[in-house]
Design a protein around this motif. Structure first.
Motif, short mmCIF file in Angstrom:
data_model
loop_
_atom_site.label_atom_id
_atom_site.label_comp_id
_atom_site.label_asym_id
_atom_site.label_seq_id
_atom_site.Cartn_x
_atom_site.Cartn_y
_atom_site.Cartn_z
N GLU A 1 8.04 -1.59 -1.98
CA GLU A 1 7.06 -2.67 -1.86
C GLU A 1 6.58 -2.79 -0.41
O GLU A 1 5.38 -2.83 -0.13
CB GLU A 1 7.69 -3.99 -2.32
N GLU B 1 0.17 -0.85 -7.88
CA GLU B 1 0.85 -1.93 -7.14
C GLU B 1 2.37 -1.77 -7.29
O GLU B 1 2.84 -1.20 -8.28
CB GLU B 1 0.45 -3.28 -7.73
N PRO B 2 3.13 -2.30 -6.36
CA PRO B 2 4.59 -2.23 -6.47
C PRO B 2 5.07 -2.88 -7.77
O PRO B 2 4.56 -3.94 -8.16
CB PRO B 2 5.09 -3.04 -5.27
N SER C 1 5.63 2.27 -6.17
CA SER C 1 4.24 1.92 -5.86
C SER C 1 3.54 3.23 -5.53
O SER C 1 4.21 4.24 -5.30
CB SER C 1 4.18 0.97 -4.67
#
Ligand code: FE2
Length: 363
Positions: free
Chosen positions: A95, A111-112, A125
């Motif tokens: 992240e 996205e993470p 991610s």
């Protein structure tokens, strides 16, 4: 430049998108000597794809095929044929690495998110790099499964060829884009330019290319980037880009500690290698001086040698492993030398041009 900022530990694995992962699994086990460690697909609850995780030494690769025509795997294969989709970087925190990379201008791809199964959870991610190629960031935490969440243990031996690790990953980009991606690796991943090869280093009578090698401080991460340079005929990088339909990974180098044993095994397994003319071996003793290996053995196997002030390296290049003249592999043994075989470029590129000519692409 602080590569520790993203806290990249290593390349965890390389994921390939291929038309038939079941057959690729067999090929990479029987031809290249990998062993299967894990599998994911319909039987493990995945509905849209199947993946085979393979390992040899510390080198790990994943072969993935789509189960349906629509979706990103199918689209990738339709456009590019078989090829590398993702060079996956293990980081301390996927992240934090993503947030930092995006704040430095990386384009997000995913996205993470947390991915978990009965063995624990990881974070993943993804950012975009050249062409349709990706760098995912993964952090494993205390995950205990056989590979990654979603995979089940699936042990199938390979023939073994003494390959130890992934050594480097080479990008082919389009004319004028090399500096852009060099700058990306500096700004986003915090790497530095380790080596530069200009068209005067890398040209034959007909074609030329430019190359830079991006690396971290310890040189455990090495990402060379090639672009075509103007020449009389079409550069091998342009041929690649024409058939891959975009920039992408041109070759991956696999490290061995005994290239004679490894290449003998790979040849026996049916892996096809490029050959240079015998004259290369006549000139070799004068060019590289004393080496342990017998020149006759190297010549029989088609292995090339180069040296720098630190030592020497032995290397050989396969033919493309698809019908499209795109991705191929390099086998490399380093005996002190951290280079990439600059002294072999001319002979090697002439060998590539002969293949290009046979394909009707040296125009
Ligand atoms: Fe290479």
């Amino acid at each position: 430049m602080d590569e520790s900022a993203l806290k990249i530990k290593k390349v965890h694995h390389v994921e390939f998108y291929v038309g038939n992962a079941k057959q690729a699994d067999y090929y990479y086990r029987q031809a290249f000597g990998f062993g299967r460690i894990a599998y994911a697909g319909l039987e493990t609850g995945w509905r849209d794809r199947a993946s085979y995780a393979l390992a040899q030494g510390k080198a790990m690769v994943v072969m993935t095929s789509p189960l349906m025509p629509d979706g990103e795997v199918g689209e990738h294969i339709k456009r590019h044929g078989d090829g590398v989709r993702d060079i996956v970087l293990e980081v301390e925190d996927a992240e934090a690495a993503f947030e930092l990379a995006v704040s430095r201008g990386a384009e997000p791809a995913a996205e993470p998110r947390e991915i978990k199964d009965g063995h624990g959870a990881i974070k993943r991610s993804t950012v975009k790099v050249y062409g349709d190629t990706l760098h995912s960031f993964i952090s494993l935490g205390s995950y205990r499964g056989p590979f990654l969440p979603g995979f089940t243990e699936s042990k199938e031996p390979g023939r073994g060829a003494g390959l130890l690790a992934l050594d480097h990953y080479v990008a082919n980009v389009t004319l004028g884009e090399m500096r852009k991606w060099e700058e990306w690796y500096v700004r986003v991943l915090g790497l530095e330019r380790f080596m530069t090869f200009e068209d005067k280093d890398i040209s034959t009578e007909f074609t030329a290319l430019n190359s830079v090698v991006m690396a971290n401080g310890s040189k455990s991460l090495k990402f060379p980037i090639n672009e075509p340079a103007p020449g009389r005929r079409k550069s091998q990088v342009e041929e690649y880009n024409d058939f891959y339909r975009s920039p992408g990974v041109q070759h991956i180098a696999l490290l061995t500690a005994d290239i004679i044993r490894t290449v003998s095994q790979l040849r026996a397994n049916g892996v096809e290698f490029l050959r240079v003319p015998d004259a290369y071996y006549h000139a070799l003793p004068e060019r590289v001086g004393e080496i342990t290996e017998a020149i006759g053995t190297l010549k029989d196997l088609g292995i090339l040698v180069d040296k720098d002030d630190q030592g020497y390296l032995l290397q050989i290049f396969t033919r493309p492993v698809e019908d499209r003249p795109t991705l191929f592999f390099e086998i490399i043994q380093r005996k002190g030398c951290q280079g990439f075989g600059k002294g072999n470029f001319k002979a090697l590129f002439e060998a590539i041009e002969r293949e290009q000519d046979r394909r009707g692409n040296l125009v």
